[in-house]
Design a protein around this motif. Sequence first.
Motif, PDB file in Angstrom:
ATOM      1  N   GLU A  14      45.592  33.578  29.599  1.00  0.00           N
ATOM      2  CA  GLU A  14      44.671  32.637  30.245  1.00  0.00           C
ATOM      3  C   GLU A  14      45.039  32.428  31.709  1.00  0.00           C
ATOM      4  O   GLU A  14      44.171  32.408  32.588  1.00  0.00           O
ATOM      5  N   LYS A  15      46.331  32.291  31.966  1.00  0.00           N
ATOM      6  CA  LYS A  15      46.779  32.066  33.337  1.00  0.00           C
ATOM      7  C   LYS A  15      46.488  33.283  34.214  1.00  0.00           C
ATOM      8  O   LYS A  15      46.047  33.153  35.364  1.00  0.00           O
ATOM      9  N   ALA A  16      46.714  34.486  33.646  1.00  0.00           N
ATOM     10  CA  ALA A  16      46.490  35.704  34.423  1.00  0.00           C
ATOM     11  C   ALA A  16      45.011  35.887  34.740  1.00  0.00           C
ATOM     12  O   ALA A  16      44.645  36.326  35.842  1.00  0.00           O
ATOM     13  N   LEU A  17      44.148  35.528  33.783  1.00  0.00           N
ATOM     14  CA  LEU A  17      42.708  35.694  34.010  1.00  0.00           C
ATOM     15  C   LEU A  17      42.177  34.695  35.037  1.00  0.00           C
ATOM     16  O   LEU A  17      41.137  34.933  35.655  1.00  0.00           O
ATOM     17  N   LEU A  18      42.893  33.582  35.199  1.00  0.00           N
ATOM     18  CA  LEU A  18      42.455  32.563  36.165  1.00  0.00           C
ATOM     19  C   LEU A  18      43.132  32.722  37.525  1.00  0.00           C
ATOM     20  O   LEU A  18      42.805  31.994  38.463  1.00  0.00           O
ATOM     21  N   ALA A  19      44.064  33.662  37.613  1.00  0.00           N
ATOM     22  CA  ALA A  19      44.827  33.826  38.855  1.00  0.00           C
ATOM     23  C   ALA A  19      43.916  34.274  39.989  1.00  0.00           C
ATOM     24  O   ALA A  19      42.901  34.951  39.791  1.00  0.00           O
ATOM     25  N   THR A  20      44.301  33.882  41.190  1.00  0.00           N
ATOM     26  CA  THR A  20      43.557  34.266  42.390  1.00  0.00           C
ATOM     27  C   THR A  20      44.520  34.841  43.417  1.00  0.00           C
ATOM     28  O   THR A  20      45.737  34.869  43.213  1.00  0.00           O
ATOM     29  N   LEU A  25      43.484  39.475  38.852  1.00  0.00           N
ATOM     30  CA  LEU A  25      43.231  40.730  38.146  1.00  0.00           C
ATOM     31  C   LEU A  25      41.867  41.288  38.536  1.00  0.00           C
ATOM     32  O   LEU A  25      41.024  40.591  39.115  1.00  0.00           O
ATOM     33  N   SER A  26      41.648  42.552  38.177  1.00  0.00           N
ATOM     34  CA  SER A  26      40.417  43.244  38.587  1.00  0.00           C
ATOM     35  C   SER A  26      39.274  43.029  37.611  1.00  0.00           C
ATOM     36  O   SER A  26      38.309  43.792  37.612  1.00  0.00           O
ATOM     37  N   TYR A  27      39.376  42.014  36.756  1.00  0.00           N
ATOM     38  CA  TYR A  27      38.291  41.678  35.840  1.00  0.00           C
ATOM     39  C   TYR A  27      37.496  40.539  36.474  1.00  0.00           C
ATOM     40  O   TYR A  27      38.037  39.453  36.712  1.00  0.00           O
ATOM     41  N   THR A  28      36.224  40.752  36.725  1.00  0.00           N
ATOM     42  CA  THR A  28      35.444  39.790  37.512  1.00  0.00           C
ATOM     43  C   THR A  28      34.437  39.001  36.689  1.00  0.00           C
ATOM     44  O   THR A  28      34.152  37.843  37.001  1.00  0.00           O
ATOM     45  N   ASP A  29      33.913  39.580  35.631  1.00  0.00           N
ATOM     46  CA  ASP A  29      32.856  38.914  34.869  1.00  0.00           C
ATOM     47  C   ASP A  29      33.457  37.907  33.889  1.00  0.00           C
ATOM     48  O   ASP A  29      34.396  38.233  33.155  1.00  0.00           O
ATOM     49  N   PRO A  30      32.945  36.682  33.835  1.00  0.00           N
ATOM     50  CA  PRO A  30      33.488  35.661  32.910  1.00  0.00           C
ATOM     51  C   PRO A  30      33.392  36.086  31.445  1.00  0.00           C
ATOM     52  O   PRO A  30      34.328  35.857  30.669  1.00  0.00           O
ATOM     53  N   ASP A  31      32.259  36.676  31.050  1.00  0.00           N
ATOM     54  CA  ASP A  31      32.123  37.137  29.659  1.00  0.00           C
ATOM     55  C   ASP A  31      33.133  38.241  29.357  1.00  0.00           C
ATOM     56  O   ASP A  31      33.688  38.310  28.252  1.00  0.00           O
ATOM     57  N   PRO A  48      52.976  42.010  17.140  1.00  0.00           N
ATOM     58  CA  PRO A  48      53.696  41.068  18.015  1.00  0.00           C
ATOM     59  C   PRO A  48      54.823  41.731  18.813  1.00  0.00           C
ATOM     60  O   PRO A  48      55.341  41.122  19.752  1.00  0.00           O
ATOM     61  N   ASN A  49      55.202  42.951  18.431  1.00  0.00           N
ATOM     62  CA  ASN A  49      56.284  43.618  19.167  1.00  0.00           C
ATOM     63  C   ASN A  49      55.816  44.153  20.524  1.00  0.00           C
ATOM     64  O   ASN A  49      56.637  44.558  21.353  1.00  0.00           O
ATOM     65  N   PHE A  50      54.516  44.178  20.760  1.00  0.00           N
ATOM     66  CA  PHE A  50      54.005  44.647  22.049  1.00  0.00           C
ATOM     67  C   PHE A  50      54.209  43.568  23.115  1.00  0.00           C
ATOM     68  O   PHE A  50      53.984  42.376  22.859  1.00  0.00           O
ATOM     69  N   GLU A  51      54.614  43.997  24.274  1.00  0.00           N
ATOM     70  CA  GLU A  51      54.812  43.083  25.399  1.00  0.00           C
ATOM     71  C   GLU A  51      53.653  43.228  26.375  1.00  0.00           C
ATOM     72  O   GLU A  51      53.237  44.344  26.702  1.00  0.00           O
ATOM     73  N   LEU A  52      53.173  42.094  26.833  1.00  0.00           N
ATOM     74  CA  LEU A  52      52.026  42.063  27.738  1.00  0.00           C
ATOM     75  C   LEU A  52      52.486  41.720  29.145  1.00  0.00           C
ATOM     76  O   LEU A  52      53.320  40.829  29.340  1.00  0.00           O
ATOM     77  N   SER A  53      51.918  42.420  30.110  1.00  0.00           N
ATOM     78  CA  SER A  53      52.241  42.144  31.509  1.00  0.00           C
ATOM     79  C   SER A  53      51.036  42.515  32.366  1.00  0.00           C
ATOM     80  O   SER A  53      50.027  43.025  31.861  1.00  0.00           O
ATOM     81  N   THR A  54      51.136  42.234  33.633  1.00  0.00           N
ATOM     82  CA  THR A  54      50.116  42.681  34.588  1.00  0.00           C
ATOM     83  C   THR A  54      50.809  43.520  35.651  1.00  0.00           C
ATOM     84  O   THR A  54      51.941  43.249  36.035  1.00  0.00           O
ATOM     85  N   ASP A  55      50.088  44.531  36.098  1.00  0.00           N
ATOM     86  CA  ASP A  55      50.691  45.412  37.102  1.00  0.00           C
ATOM     87  C   ASP A  55      49.580  46.185  37.803  1.00  0.00           C
ATOM     88  O   ASP A  55      48.411  46.141  37.397  1.00  0.00           O
ATOM     89  N   ILE A  56      49.967  46.893  38.836  1.00  0.00           N
ATOM     90  CA  ILE A  56      49.005  47.707  39.594  1.00  0.00           C
ATOM     91  C   ILE A  56      48.901  49.083  38.944  1.00  0.00           C
ATOM     92  O   ILE A  56      49.913  49.729  38.657  1.00  0.00           O
ATOM     93  N   PHE A  57      47.672  49.514  38.722  1.00  0.00           N
ATOM     94  CA  PHE A  57      47.420  50.848  38.157  1.00  0.00           C
ATOM     95  C   PHE A  57      46.731  51.704  39.220  1.00  0.00           C
ATOM     96  O   PHE A  57      45.778  51.266  39.867  1.00  0.00           O
ATOM     97  N   ASN A  58      47.231  52.912  39.391  1.00  0.00           N
ATOM     98  CA  ASN A  58      46.665  53.847  40.369  1.00  0.00           C
ATOM     99  C   ASN A  58      45.770  54.859  39.656  1.00  0.00           C
ATOM    100  O   ASN A  58      46.258  55.656  38.839  1.00  0.00           O
ATOM    101  N   HIS A  59      44.489  54.834  39.971  1.00  0.00           N
ATOM    102  CA  HIS A  59      43.567  55.819  39.403  1.00  0.00           C
ATOM    103  C   HIS A  59      43.758  57.172  40.087  1.00  0.00           C
ATOM    104  O   HIS A  59      44.351  57.269  41.167  1.00  0.00           O
ATOM    105  N   ASN A  60      43.223  58.205  39.437  1.00  0.00           N
ATOM    106  CA  ASN A  60      43.345  59.560  39.998  1.00  0.00           C
ATOM    107  C   ASN A  60      42.632  59.701  41.337  1.00  0.00           C
ATOM    108  O   ASN A  60      42.990  60.556  42.150  1.00  0.00           O
TER     109      ASN A  60
END
Length: 333
Positions: A14-20, A25-31, A48-60
Amino acid sequence: MAASSSSSQVRFIEKALLATGSFALSYTDPDQKWLIRKHLTSLLQDYPNFELSTDIFNHNNGAKVQLFCLEGSLGIRNSTTQLPAVQLTIWIHENYPLTPPLVFINPNSIPIRTNHPFVNSSGFTNSRYIETWEHPRCNLLDFIRNLKKVLANDHPFLHTESIPTRNQSVSRTEALDRLATSLHYDVLTIMERSEEEIENLWKLQSEVKQRSESVKTIINELEMERETLKVRALNLKDDSDVLATWVETNYDTLMKATSMDMGIEEMFEIEPEVEGLAGDDAIEDVLRVLEEAAERGELEIALYLKQVRVLAREQFFIRHYRLKLEFPYLSML
């Protein structure tokens, strides 16, 4: 940024989606954000063993985006055996859920098998579920469940083949995955056989070419032999004409010899003519052999010319002597 426990992970989402600002993050649409929160929460509840984070992804194409990233170990087991776990890195695409997530398998110390139907050498995973991704039918959790079955059927580190038993039910999606896997390896087998056949055809073509060159060489040699025989036939014809002329000229002498009216000394008067003809032919043969040896480089030019001069001189005297025997009046000129 990263999150660990289940409740903290939800708050982290929730915090990451509200960050500015720089953390936005690169998700713009509220839905879209609401669906991402829902799908991530469902996945983390089951895994639950998966860890969640945010990071920069470089496209091809060079574009940089700020995305959610999931990292964790996926346990793999087929119908009979526990297989090595697979480390996954999952990036939630900026157009998710319309676009499927980007999934990579981390090989760690075990290399990924070559020619895997769904995992390339870099670890990028592109299963049928990803290829046929369609929202809302497809989602993150169902994809991970499908991926477990796909990797159990064909593990990226080990060569495995999971064959369902009679009592084991297989879903339509899993059946299609198995079919795609089988077709993939069938195509590889056909390609290997085709390459082998092509290689054999290349070898056969090379052999045929060599044989063709050999046949051409033989034909050329036969053609040269034919020309040589033609020359010899013409020479024999000339010699035959000479002998016929000589016999016609000396017919009476020959008749006397056969009627025994001629003495032994007179009979041997025939011999010088025959001997001269034989000597002339012998010199011709020697000259031809010398010429062939000179052409092959087996005889030096100086020695060749010396021998030719000697033989030509001897041949001249033989022919001159034959002419005197055949036409006695020439000796009076």
